[in-house]
Enzyme design. Structure first.
Site, PDB file in Angstrom:
ATOM      1  N   ASN A  59      -2.409 -29.077 -32.548  1.00  0.00           N
ATOM      2  CA  ASN A  59      -2.023 -30.255 -32.149  1.00  0.00           C
ATOM      3  C   ASN A  59      -1.340 -30.167 -30.912  1.00  0.00           C
ATOM      4  O   ASN A  59      -0.479 -29.315 -30.543  1.00  0.00           O
ATOM      5  CB  ASN A  59      -1.232 -31.106 -33.376  1.00  0.00           C
ATOM      6  CG  ASN A  59      -0.135 -30.197 -33.888  1.00  0.00           C
ATOM      7  OD1 ASN A  59      -0.052 -29.019 -33.971  1.00  0.00           O
ATOM      8  ND2 ASN A  59       1.184 -31.279 -34.214  1.00  0.00           N
ATOM      9  N   ILE A  60      -1.620 -31.142 -30.200  1.00  0.00           N
ATOM     10  CA  ILE A  60      -0.985 -31.312 -28.862  1.00  0.00           C
ATOM     11  C   ILE A  60      -0.575 -32.885 -28.745  1.00  0.00           C
ATOM     12  O   ILE A  60      -1.231 -33.759 -28.698  1.00  0.00           O
ATOM     13  CB  ILE A  60      -1.914 -31.146 -27.447  1.00  0.00           C
ATOM     14  CG1 ILE A  60      -2.729 -29.708 -27.912  1.00  0.00           C
ATOM     15  CG2 ILE A  60      -1.401 -31.239 -26.197  1.00  0.00           C
ATOM     16  CD1 ILE A  60      -3.694 -29.480 -26.659  1.00  0.00           C
ATOM     17  N   GLU A  61       0.807 -32.857 -28.758  1.00  0.00           N
ATOM     18  CA  GLU A  61       1.560 -34.205 -28.613  1.00  0.00           C
ATOM     19  C   GLU A  61       1.878 -34.785 -27.281  1.00  0.00           C
ATOM     20  O   GLU A  61       1.649 -34.217 -26.408  1.00  0.00           O
ATOM     21  CB  GLU A  61       2.595 -34.245 -29.424  1.00  0.00           C
ATOM     22  CG  GLU A  61       2.246 -33.980 -31.013  1.00  0.00           C
ATOM     23  CD  GLU A  61       3.536 -34.080 -31.957  1.00  0.00           C
ATOM     24  OE1 GLU A  61       4.668 -34.152 -31.676  1.00  0.00           O
ATOM     25  OE2 GLU A  61       3.199 -33.922 -33.163  1.00  0.00           O
ATOM     26  N   GLU A  72      -7.569 -30.038 -35.553  1.00  0.00           N
ATOM     27  CA  GLU A  72      -8.988 -29.999 -35.907  1.00  0.00           C
ATOM     28  C   GLU A  72      -9.919 -30.495 -34.559  1.00  0.00           C
ATOM     29  O   GLU A  72     -10.965 -29.879 -34.552  1.00  0.00           O
ATOM     30  CB  GLU A  72      -9.502 -31.021 -36.908  1.00  0.00           C
ATOM     31  CG  GLU A  72      -8.718 -30.503 -38.374  1.00  0.00           C
ATOM     32  CD  GLU A  72      -7.207 -31.242 -38.364  1.00  0.00           C
ATOM     33  OE1 GLU A  72      -6.603 -31.416 -37.473  1.00  0.00           O
ATOM     34  OE2 GLU A  72      -6.834 -31.234 -39.444  1.00  0.00           O
ATOM     35  N   CYS A 108      -7.130 -35.624 -41.407  1.00  0.00           N
ATOM     36  CA  CYS A 108      -6.391 -36.887 -41.444  1.00  0.00           C
ATOM     37  C   CYS A 108      -8.077 -37.566 -41.386  1.00  0.00           C
ATOM     38  O   CYS A 108      -9.166 -37.041 -41.113  1.00  0.00           O
ATOM     39  CB  CYS A 108      -5.521 -37.592 -40.248  1.00  0.00           C
ATOM     40  SG  CYS A 108      -6.534 -37.474 -38.732  1.00  0.00           S
ATOM     41  N   CYS A 111      -9.819 -37.161 -38.094  1.00  0.00           N
ATOM     42  CA  CYS A 111     -10.448 -35.962 -37.994  1.00  0.00           C
ATOM     43  C   CYS A 111     -11.675 -35.760 -38.837  1.00  0.00           C
ATOM     44  O   CYS A 111     -12.605 -35.022 -38.392  1.00  0.00           O
ATOM     45  CB  CYS A 111      -9.621 -34.846 -38.290  1.00  0.00           C
ATOM     46  SG  CYS A 111      -8.203 -34.558 -36.818  1.00  0.00           S
TER      47      CYS A 111
HETATM   48  N1  THU Z   1      -2.075 -33.687 -36.980  1.00  0.00           N
HETATM   49  C1  THU Z   1      -3.221 -32.873 -36.882  1.00  0.00           C
HETATM   50  O1  THU Z   1      -3.163 -31.971 -36.059  1.00  0.00           O
HETATM   51  N2  THU Z   1      -4.322 -32.924 -37.750  1.00  0.00           N
HETATM   52  C2  THU Z   1      -4.296 -34.005 -38.948  1.00  0.00           C
HETATM   53  O2  THU Z   1      -5.380 -34.246 -39.241  1.00  0.00           O
HETATM   54  C3  THU Z   1      -3.091 -34.504 -39.454  1.00  0.00           C
HETATM   55  C4  THU Z   1      -2.029 -34.576 -38.220  1.00  0.00           C
HETATM   56  C5  THU Z   1      -1.082 -33.724 -36.337  1.00  0.00           C
HETATM   57  C6  THU Z   1      -0.660 -34.815 -35.484  1.00  0.00           C
HETATM   58  C7  THU Z   1       0.696 -34.854 -35.259  1.00  0.00           C
HETATM   59  O3  THU Z   1       0.896 -33.880 -33.835  1.00  0.00           O
HETATM   60  C8  THU Z   1       1.371 -34.153 -36.256  1.00  0.00           C
HETATM   61  O4  THU Z   1       0.214 -33.341 -37.163  1.00  0.00           O
HETATM   62  C9  THU Z   1       2.001 -35.003 -37.269  1.00  0.00           C
HETATM   63  O5  THU Z   1       1.247 -36.075 -37.694  1.00  0.00           O
HETATM   64 ZN    ZN Z   2      -6.378 -35.511 -37.798  1.00  0.00          ZN
END
Ligand code: THU
Ligand code: ZN
Length: 169
Positions: A59-61, A72, A108, A111
């Protein structure tokens, strides 16, 4: 409401096949590359292409929150960027910076939809290896299993099989 997935049948790391172990090891390594200064939650993914190559995801915020990319979908992006569109499995693992996840982290809804499109292009369901941080609760499932009755290219009358690119290196 009861905690999710209480009735699930979990595996431990030792019960995985060598390929599943290798993929989960790669996802675990990728998890450490997560950029998550806001949620402090690290997600790692590894996507296995048919020929055996693994593609990384994390994940990259973003400060605006909305632009956050999920582990994903970055894995799908890594693979597509290299011309790969046929996959067999995806491993996902996550941890909080200050806590371990107790149950496997599932993709989620956003995804799941992205993965469903990848399944349509790939031409086969994609196995999902979802793990908690300690890797002692692992759920092996699949994209079609976790997203039934989905909306996809067929609803638009579009056959995406011609975008499959078999053998592309
Ligand atoms: N996150 C994912 O990378 N994949 C998901 O399907 C669920 C959420 C990440 C997004 C965010 O950076 C962190 O988890 C908290 O929601
Ligand atoms: Zn997701």
């Amino acid at each position: 409401m009861a905690k999710r997935a209480t009735a699930q049948k979990y595996l431990t790391y030792d019960q995985l096949t060598p390929i599943q172990k290798k993929l989960l090891d790669d996802a675990t390594k990728n998890m450490e590359n997560a950029y998550s200064p806001y949620s402090h939650f690290k997600v790692g993914a590894s996507l296995l292409a048919k020929e055996g190559e693994m593609f990384p995801g994390c994940n990259i915020e973003n400060a605006n929150y909305t632009n956050t990319q999920h582990g994903e979908t970055t894995a799908i992006a890594s693979a597509y960027t290299k011309g790969k569109r046929e996959f067999t499995a995806l491993a996902i693992i996550a941890r909080g910076e200050a806590f371990d996840t107790e149950i496997p982290t599932a993709p989620c809804g956003y995804c799941r939809q992205t993965l469903y499109e990848a399944v349509q292009v790939s031409g086969n369901d994609i196995q999902l290896i979802l793990s908690n941080t300690k890797r002692d609760k692992i759920l092996v499932t699949s994209v079609e299993e976790i997203l039934t009755g989905a909306f996809g290219p067929a609803d638009l009358g579009i056959d995406v099989s011609k975008y499959r690119r078999p053998g592309k290196t």
